[in-house]
Write a protein that holds these residues in place. Structure first.
Motif, short mmCIF file in Angstrom:
data_model
loop_
_atom_site.label_atom_id
_atom_site.label_comp_id
_atom_site.label_asym_id
_atom_site.label_seq_id
_atom_site.Cartn_x
_atom_site.Cartn_y
_atom_site.Cartn_z
N ARG A 53 0.86 -1.18 0.00
CA ARG A 53 0.00 0.00 0.00
C ARG A 53 0.90 1.23 0.00
N LEU A 54 0.58 2.16 -0.86
CA LEU A 54 1.36 3.40 -0.97
C LEU A 54 0.42 4.57 -0.75
N LEU A 55 0.69 5.35 0.31
CA LEU A 55 -0.05 6.57 0.57
C LEU A 55 0.81 7.72 0.07
N PHE A 56 0.34 8.40 -0.97
CA PHE A 56 1.08 9.47 -1.62
C PHE A 56 0.36 10.78 -1.32
N GLY A 57 1.05 11.74 -0.75
CA GLY A 57 0.35 12.97 -0.41
C GLY A 57 1.27 14.09 -0.02
N GLY A 58 0.64 15.14 0.48
CA GLY A 58 1.38 16.31 0.91
C GLY A 58 0.47 17.31 1.57
N VAL A 59 1.09 18.36 2.09
CA VAL A 59 0.38 19.44 2.76
C VAL A 59 0.72 20.74 2.05
N SER A 60 -0.26 21.57 1.83
CA SER A 60 -0.11 22.89 1.23
C SER A 60 0.47 22.74 -0.18
N ALA A 61 1.63 23.32 -0.47
CA ALA A 61 2.21 23.20 -1.80
C ALA A 61 2.47 21.74 -2.16
N GLY A 62 2.86 20.95 -1.17
CA GLY A 62 3.07 19.52 -1.40
C GLY A 62 1.77 18.81 -1.77
N ALA A 63 0.67 19.29 -1.22
CA ALA A 63 -0.64 18.71 -1.55
C ALA A 63 -1.01 19.03 -2.99
N ARG A 64 -0.66 20.23 -3.43
CA ARG A 64 -0.94 20.58 -4.83
C ARG A 64 -0.13 19.69 -5.76
N HIS A 94 0.06 14.83 -9.41
CA HIS A 94 0.74 13.58 -9.78
C HIS A 94 0.00 12.30 -9.39
N LEU A 95 -0.99 12.39 -8.52
CA LEU A 95 -1.58 11.19 -7.92
C LEU A 95 -2.03 10.14 -8.94
N ASP A 96 -2.73 10.53 -9.97
CA ASP A 96 -3.20 9.55 -10.96
C ASP A 96 -2.06 8.94 -11.78
N TYR A 97 -0.87 9.47 -11.68
CA TYR A 97 0.27 8.99 -12.46
C TYR A 97 1.25 8.16 -11.62
N VAL A 146 4.39 21.59 -17.02
CA VAL A 146 3.61 20.57 -16.33
C VAL A 146 2.98 19.65 -17.36
N THR A 147 3.27 18.36 -17.24
CA THR A 147 2.73 17.39 -18.18
C THR A 147 1.63 16.52 -17.57
N HIS A 148 1.55 16.44 -16.27
CA HIS A 148 0.54 15.62 -15.61
C HIS A 148 -0.72 16.45 -15.33
N LEU A 149 -1.45 16.74 -16.39
CA LEU A 149 -2.64 17.57 -16.26
C LEU A 149 -3.92 16.75 -16.09
N GLY A 150 -3.83 15.45 -16.31
CA GLY A 150 -5.01 14.60 -16.25
C GLY A 150 -5.80 14.74 -17.54
N GLU A 151 -6.06 13.63 -18.21
CA GLU A 151 -6.74 13.69 -19.51
C GLU A 151 -8.09 14.38 -19.42
N VAL A 202 -9.55 13.84 -10.29
CA VAL A 202 -8.58 12.85 -9.82
C VAL A 202 -9.32 11.54 -9.59
N ARG A 203 -8.83 10.47 -10.18
CA ARG A 203 -9.51 9.16 -10.12
C ARG A 203 -8.95 8.23 -9.05
N THR A 204 -7.71 8.42 -8.65
CA THR A 204 -7.14 7.60 -7.59
C THR A 204 -7.83 7.97 -6.27
N PRO A 205 -8.26 6.97 -5.50
CA PRO A 205 -8.92 7.29 -4.22
C PRO A 205 -8.05 8.18 -3.34
N TYR A 206 -8.70 9.15 -2.68
CA TYR A 206 -7.95 10.07 -1.83
C TYR A 206 -8.80 10.59 -0.69
N LEU A 207 -8.09 11.13 0.30
CA LEU A 207 -8.69 11.91 1.37
C LEU A 207 -8.18 13.33 1.20
N ALA A 208 -9.10 14.28 1.04
CA ALA A 208 -8.73 15.69 0.95
C ALA A 208 -9.13 16.37 2.25
N VAL A 209 -8.28 17.26 2.71
CA VAL A 209 -8.55 18.05 3.91
C VAL A 209 -8.56 19.51 3.47
#
Length: 187
Positions: free
Chosen positions: A19-30, A35-38, A96-101, A124-131
């Motif tokens: 299991r890989l939890l990929f995320g960030g806060v503030s600028a890292g969240a953006r 990138h999440l779907d990629y 930026v190339t990861h714009l999401g189709e 964004v199609r990958t499941p996520y939790l947004a705060v």
């Protein structure tokens, strides 16, 4: 991002069944939002092994709203005219190339929107939790023209009305995002 994923696979043993939890806060969240779907596709693993890695996102504080600021910044930052404008300016020179189709198709004339939470999180199609805070002091600081970020409080009826409208719009965005395997915490 690719270097971190490479390290996770080659030195930390990330592989099928992980299991890989990929995320960030503030600028890292953006960045995580963009990138999440990629992420799964960037794992240096054979295609079938990548499919067996469960990827989820944690996106904290990227629910920016596309509203003009109540007033532009005074004195030192006169050129700041809103987070949407700032994002459009970054998109004008960043490669930026990861714009999401789906997002790129929907916003073909304004691709900057695919870097902006109010638009991109919806696709964004990958499941996520947004705060997302309904009284996000970073956004309010910029919207009020610089009130001190962490200590930002409405200083009169006009700012108070703006802050409540902002909170209502943030709550509405949160409700629109909370579909399927997209979860949102907003207070």
């Amino acid at each position: 991002v690719r270097a971190v994923l490479h390290d996770l696979v080659t030195t930390r043993g990330l592989g099928p069944g992980a299991r890989l939890l990929f995320g960030g806060v503030s600028a890292g969240a953006r960045g995580a939002m963009v990138h999440l779907d990629y992420v799964r596709g960037m794992l240096p693993l054979p295609r079938e092994a990548r499919r067996r890695v469960e990827v989820r996102g944690l996106i904290d504080s990227a629910m920016w709203l596309d509203d003009p600021p109540l007033r532009p910044w005074a004195s030192t930052r006169k050129s700041f005219f809103g987070l949407a404008n700032a994002t459009a300016n970054v998109a004008s020179f960043a490669n930026v190339t990861h714009l999401g189709e789906e997002c790129a198709e929907e916003h073909a004339d304004e691709l900057w929107r695919c870097l902006f939470g109010a638009y991109r999180l919806l696709s964004v199609r990958t499941p996520y939790l947004a705060v997302g805070s309904q009284f996000d002091t970073y956004q309010l600081d910029n919207d009020f023209g610089g009130c001190g970020h962490w200590g930002c409080r409405p200083s009169g009826p006009e700012e108070e009305a703006f802050a409540w409208r902002f909170a209502d719009e943030t709550a509405a965005l949160a409700r629109s995002l909370a579909v399927g395997e997209r979860y949102v915490y907003s207070s």
